[in-house]
Design a protein around this motif. Structure first.
Motif, PDB file in Angstrom:
ATOM      1  N   ALA A  18       0.808  -1.224   0.000  1.00  0.00           N
ATOM      2  CA  ALA A  18       0.000   0.000   0.000  1.00  0.00           C
ATOM      3  C   ALA A  18       0.839   1.271   0.000  1.00  0.00           C
ATOM      4  CB  ALA A  18      -0.952  -0.013   1.204  1.00  0.00           C
ATOM      5  N   ALA A  19       1.857   1.335   0.843  1.00  0.00           N
ATOM      6  CA  ALA A  19       2.657   2.554   0.917  1.00  0.00           C
ATOM      7  C   ALA A  19       3.345   2.838  -0.416  1.00  0.00           C
ATOM      8  CB  ALA A  19       3.680   2.440   2.039  1.00  0.00           C
ATOM      9  N   GLY A  20       3.857   1.788  -1.053  1.00  0.00           N
ATOM     10  CA  GLY A  20       4.496   1.974  -2.349  1.00  0.00           C
ATOM     11  C   GLY A  20       3.520   2.420  -3.424  1.00  0.00           C
ATOM     12  N   TYR A  21       2.330   1.827  -3.445  1.00  0.00           N
ATOM     13  CA  TYR A  21       1.310   2.248  -4.405  1.00  0.00           C
ATOM     14  C   TYR A  21       0.928   3.705  -4.188  1.00  0.00           C
ATOM     15  CZ  TYR A  21      -0.086  -1.768  -7.204  1.00  0.00           C
ATOM     16  OH  TYR A  21      -0.125  -2.759  -8.143  1.00  0.00           O
ATOM     17  N   ASP A  22       0.754   4.082  -2.933  1.00  0.00           N
ATOM     18  CA  ASP A  22       0.397   5.470  -2.653  1.00  0.00           C
ATOM     19  C   ASP A  22       1.489   6.416  -3.137  1.00  0.00           C
ATOM     20  OD1 ASP A  22      -1.158   7.602  -1.196  1.00  0.00           O
ATOM     21  OD2 ASP A  22       0.713   7.683  -0.055  1.00  0.00           O
ATOM     22  N   ARG A  23       2.715   6.043  -2.890  1.00  0.00           N
ATOM     23  CA  ARG A  23       3.856   6.908  -3.207  1.00  0.00           C
ATOM     24  C   ARG A  23       4.127   6.982  -4.699  1.00  0.00           C
ATOM     25  NH1 ARG A  23       7.080   4.166  -0.457  1.00  0.00           N
ATOM     26  NH2 ARG A  23       8.029   2.947  -2.145  1.00  0.00           N
ATOM     27  N   GLU A  24       3.995   5.851  -5.409  1.00  0.00           N
ATOM     28  CA  GLU A  24       4.456   5.783  -6.789  1.00  0.00           C
ATOM     29  C   GLU A  24       3.350   5.621  -7.821  1.00  0.00           C
ATOM     30  OE1 GLU A  24       7.735   3.089  -7.350  1.00  0.00           O
ATOM     31  OE2 GLU A  24       8.355   3.306  -5.254  1.00  0.00           O
ATOM     32  N   GLY A  25       2.106   5.540  -7.387  1.00  0.00           N
ATOM     33  CA  GLY A  25       1.012   5.283  -8.320  1.00  0.00           C
ATOM     34  C   GLY A  25       0.830   6.337  -9.390  1.00  0.00           C
ATOM     35  N   ASP A  26       1.240   7.574  -9.087  1.00  0.00           N
ATOM     36  CA  ASP A  26       1.089   8.651 -10.077  1.00  0.00           C
ATOM     37  C   ASP A  26       2.195   8.658 -11.120  1.00  0.00           C
ATOM     38  OD1 ASP A  26      -1.307   9.854  -9.225  1.00  0.00           O
ATOM     39  OD2 ASP A  26      -0.265  10.932  -7.626  1.00  0.00           O
ATOM     40  N   THR A  27       3.282   7.909 -10.856  1.00  0.00           N
ATOM     41  CA  THR A  27       4.429   7.973 -11.762  1.00  0.00           C
ATOM     42  C   THR A  27       4.937   6.607 -12.213  1.00  0.00           C
ATOM     43  OG1 THR A  27       5.928   8.072  -9.852  1.00  0.00           O
ATOM     44  CG2 THR A  27       5.222  10.176 -10.815  1.00  0.00           C
ATOM     45  N   LYS A  28       4.487   5.516 -11.610  1.00  0.00           N
ATOM     46  CA  LYS A  28       4.931   4.190 -12.032  1.00  0.00           C
ATOM     47  C   LYS A  28       4.462   3.970 -13.466  1.00  0.00           C
ATOM     48  CE  LYS A  28       5.007  -0.640 -10.474  1.00  0.00           C
ATOM     49  NZ  LYS A  28       4.439  -1.304 -11.663  1.00  0.00           N
ATOM     50  N   ALA A  54     -14.511  -0.077  -7.864  1.00  0.00           N
ATOM     51  CA  ALA A  54     -14.458  -1.408  -7.263  1.00  0.00           C
ATOM     52  C   ALA A  54     -13.027  -1.919  -7.237  1.00  0.00           C
ATOM     53  CB  ALA A  54     -15.349  -2.367  -8.052  1.00  0.00           C
ATOM     54  N   GLY A  55     -12.464  -2.051  -6.027  1.00  0.00           N
ATOM     55  CA  GLY A  55     -11.047  -2.357  -5.891  1.00  0.00           C
ATOM     56  C   GLY A  55     -10.242  -1.087  -6.070  1.00  0.00           C
ATOM     57  N   CYS A  56     -10.556  -0.087  -5.258  1.00  0.00           N
ATOM     58  CA  CYS A  56     -10.053   1.275  -5.490  1.00  0.00           C
ATOM     59  C   CYS A  56      -8.592   1.456  -5.130  1.00  0.00           C
ATOM     60  CB  CYS A  56     -10.899   2.278  -4.721  1.00  0.00           C
ATOM     61  SG  CYS A  56     -10.846   2.070  -2.919  1.00  0.00           S
ATOM     62  N   GLY A  57      -7.989   0.510  -4.401  1.00  0.00           N
ATOM     63  CA  GLY A  57      -6.588   0.668  -4.034  1.00  0.00           C
ATOM     64  C   GLY A  57      -6.340   1.948  -3.272  1.00  0.00           C
ATOM     65  N   ALA A  58      -5.259   2.641  -3.607  1.00  0.00           N
ATOM     66  CA  ALA A  58      -4.884   3.861  -2.903  1.00  0.00           C
ATOM     67  C   ALA A  58      -5.605   5.096  -3.421  1.00  0.00           C
ATOM     68  CB  ALA A  58      -3.371   4.064  -2.991  1.00  0.00           C
ATOM     69  N   GLY A  59      -6.559   4.918  -4.335  1.00  0.00           N
ATOM     70  CA  GLY A  59      -7.440   6.015  -4.724  1.00  0.00           C
ATOM     71  C   GLY A  59      -7.028   6.815  -5.944  1.00  0.00           C
ATOM     72  N   HIS A  60      -6.083   6.319  -6.733  1.00  0.00           N
ATOM     73  CA  HIS A  60      -5.642   7.114  -7.886  1.00  0.00           C
ATOM     74  C   HIS A  60      -6.733   7.271  -8.937  1.00  0.00           C
ATOM     75  CE1 HIS A  60      -1.826   5.806  -6.043  1.00  0.00           C
ATOM     76  NE2 HIS A  60      -1.380   6.980  -6.472  1.00  0.00           N
ATOM     77  N   LEU A  61      -7.458   6.206  -9.241  1.00  0.00           N
ATOM     78  CA  LEU A  61      -8.544   6.315 -10.211  1.00  0.00           C
ATOM     79  C   LEU A  61      -9.716   7.088  -9.617  1.00  0.00           C
ATOM     80  CD1 LEU A  61      -9.659   5.625 -12.997  1.00  0.00           C
ATOM     81  CD2 LEU A  61     -10.413   3.417 -12.084  1.00  0.00           C
ATOM     82  N   ALA A  62     -10.000   6.869  -8.340  1.00  0.00           N
ATOM     83  CA  ALA A  62     -11.071   7.617  -7.680  1.00  0.00           C
ATOM     84  C   ALA A  62     -10.804   9.119  -7.742  1.00  0.00           C
ATOM     85  CB  ALA A  62     -11.213   7.159  -6.234  1.00  0.00           C
TER      86      ALA A  62
END
Length: 240
Positions: A18-28, A54-62
């Motif tokens: 989760a922490a990695g997705y939150d940190r890098e989701g905008d640039t991975k 559905a399956g929102c993860g860290a919220g990048h699509l939301a």
């Protein structure tokens, strides 16, 4: 791990990621410059619409949906992911639930459903699509992305039979530590048939290729992604 609402197959992995997705989701690159642009390109008008992520993860699509004027409800099995999603999109509602079971919503509750790389953690797609149709208004839509069935079969070391539903696993190290992530892989027919049998119409299907921003971020990986399938995105429409 038992497959219960408290323990979906990838829940433990995503608590660690989760922490990695939150940190890098905008640039991975594979997310930000390949899968997410393709998924967003399939969205109909969302201004003023009520949308379930559905399956929102860290919220990048939301976050993207909220920026487009949608009223967003996010759902995920991971407490850690939901904590980051709430911080990213404070105006959205988020709740913890498993896509494998009955969804905690009334009939006709949403105009649309989005899902970014989450359905391949669900074993039973027939019940999943019946539930999604139930919570959608007539004429409602689903826009989702999943791992490409060809890529899954070629790249999972424990895949044995393309034509069968298989529980597979891979070790991810993209976020600084090694995490084993299980998933279900299935053939293309087993992806589309449950949706069609639930009454949905296939409106669009997209096999995305990387954007120019991907090339700039990771030229070597860009060449690989530009010539091989990785993700599959589709838009489904419920009966009016």
């Amino acid at each position: 791990m038992p497959e219960t609402p408290d323990h979906p197959i990838a829940q433990r992995a995503y608590e660690e990621l989760a922490a990695g997705y939150d940190r890098e989701g905008d640039t991975k690159p594979s997310n930000a410059y390949l899968e997410r642009p393709a998924t967003l390109s399939l969205l109909p008008e969302t201004e003023g619409k009520r949308v379930l992520d559905a399956g929102c993860g860290a919220g990048h699509l939301a976050d993207e949906l909220a920026d487009r004027g949608a009223t967003v409800v996010g759902l995920d099995a991971s407490r850690e992911m939901l904590a980051y999603a709430r911080g990213r999109v404070p105006d959205a509602d988020f709740l913890r639930a498993d896509l494998e079971g009955e969804l905690p919503f009334a009939d006709n509750a949403f105009d649309g459903v989005t899902s970014s790389l989450a359905f391949h953690y669900v074993k039973e797609w027939a019940s999943l699509f019946r539930e999604l149709r139930r919570v959608l208004t007539p004429g409602g839509w689903i826009v989702c992305s999943v791992q490409h069935p060809h890529a899954d079969f070629e790249e999972y070391d424990d895949a044995e039979n393309y034509h069968e539903l298989e529980l597979v696993s891979a070790t991810w190290d993209a976020f600084g530590s090694e995490v084993d992530v299980p998933a279900y892989r299935r053939p293309l027919s087993a992806m589309l048939s449950p949706a069609l049998e639930a009454g949905f119409r296939l409106d669009r299907l997209l096999e995305p290729t990387p954007t120019e921003a991907y090339r700039e971020a990771n030229p070597e990986r860009y060449e690989y992604e530009a010539t091989r399938p990785n993700f599959l995105c589709f838009r489904l429409v419920a009966p009016s």
